[in-house]
Design an enzyme around this catalytic site. Sequence first.
Site, PDB file in Angstrom:
ATOM      1  N   TYR A 295       3.481 -11.594   4.752  1.00 22.01           N
ATOM      2  CA  TYR A 295       2.923 -10.241   4.734  1.00 22.01           C
ATOM      3  C   TYR A 295       1.723 -10.198   5.672  1.00 22.01           C
ATOM      4  O   TYR A 295       0.655 -10.681   5.374  1.00 22.01           O
ATOM      5  CB  TYR A 295       2.501  -9.836   3.321  1.00 22.01           C
ATOM      6  CG  TYR A 295       3.620  -9.775   2.314  1.00 22.01           C
ATOM      7  CD1 TYR A 295       4.962  -9.774   2.714  1.00 22.01           C
ATOM      8  CD2 TYR A 295       3.357  -9.735   0.944  1.00 22.01           C
ATOM      9  CE1 TYR A 295       5.989  -9.728   1.787  1.00 22.01           C
ATOM     10  CE2 TYR A 295       4.375  -9.685   0.012  1.00 22.01           C
ATOM     11  CZ  TYR A 295       5.703  -9.688   0.431  1.00 22.01           C
ATOM     12  OH  TYR A 295       6.709  -9.649  -0.504  1.00 22.01           O
TER      13      TYR A 295
ATOM     14  N   PRO B 167      11.014  -2.163  -7.334  1.00 23.04           N
ATOM     15  CA  PRO B 167      11.332  -1.694  -8.691  1.00 23.04           C
ATOM     16  C   PRO B 167      11.482  -0.184  -8.770  1.00 23.04           C
ATOM     17  O   PRO B 167      12.125   0.342  -9.660  1.00 23.04           O
ATOM     18  CB  PRO B 167      10.128  -2.164  -9.517  1.00 23.04           C
ATOM     19  CG  PRO B 167       9.013  -2.350  -8.539  1.00 23.04           C
ATOM     20  CD  PRO B 167       9.676  -2.771  -7.257  1.00 23.04           C
ATOM     21  N   LEU B 168      10.902   0.534  -7.787  1.00 19.24           N
ATOM     22  CA  LEU B 168      11.017   1.993  -7.792  1.00 19.24           C
ATOM     23  C   LEU B 168      12.080   2.474  -6.813  1.00 19.24           C
ATOM     24  O   LEU B 168      12.087   3.630  -6.429  1.00 19.24           O
ATOM     25  CB  LEU B 168       9.664   2.624  -7.436  1.00 19.24           C
ATOM     26  CG  LEU B 168       8.550   2.330  -8.447  1.00 19.24           C
ATOM     27  CD1 LEU B 168       7.230   2.891  -7.967  1.00 19.24           C
ATOM     28  CD2 LEU B 168       8.909   2.917  -9.797  1.00 19.24           C
TER      29      LEU B 168
END
Length: 278
Positions: A61, A207-208
């Site tokens: 990242y 998760p969304l």
Amino acid sequence: MENTSLTLKIGDFEVNRLGYGAMQLTGKGVFGAVEDGANAVKVLQAAVAGGVNFIDTAEAYGPKFNESLIADALYPYQSDLLIATKGGFDRPGPNNWIPNGSPENIRENIEGSLRRLKVDTIGLWQLHRIDPKVDVAETLKPVVEAVKKGKIRYVGLSEVNVEQIKKIQEILPIASVQNLYNLGNRQWESVLDYTAQQQLAFIPWYPLASGPSKLESKIKAVAEKHHATIAQIALAWLLKRSSNILLIPGTKSVAHLNENLKAAAVQLSDEEFEALSA
């Protein structure tokens, strides 16, 4: 499908099942430093103040920027905070992810993560991807070594199938699996069930569903009944789906962070759960 507890164990760590994924605190295409560094620090500090004690990051990242940002925001760390990082990707540019499971690269990733996070031991180190060009036993040699030396406490995997998990479990103990999973994409159901049976944490990424508005019609009625947002219902569904699920929704906004954390208070009935799952 009962969220009997809002905490789970990763080895000796008891973590709240609503964690925080730090991937969004980077530049465009998960590349370079985050645009508003002061805001990113605020978000991380607000997460911990809000009860989050599991933060997920990765060497890839930024690359590297995200781990350093976490140390800038939170070091010295609270004693109960588990920071999970990952290694095994090369990042030549924005949105460009190339698996690199060479032992040299993995060793360098581990040493770099220790430095950037300012820790002597990485609480949870995850293999970001299995490199199809390298025998996974070779990839994991430096990991096994780092565990022996106390540089890594627990080891996790990401985007793996059940056979791959079993093969790796013969090499070293596994504490967690992080695969793509959400209400709208349940392709890894078999992996979730296997991890539950093995008492491993299952950490769904996205998760969304990268914006649960895609599932809006299904969720809307349930959300209205609970005076909750679509996102909160999507997270509540995951918490109820299996007690070994550990959530890491990410955001760049303190308001959105607080909204996500309130999902823990939403208790779906069995009927609601079944209707959403259909």
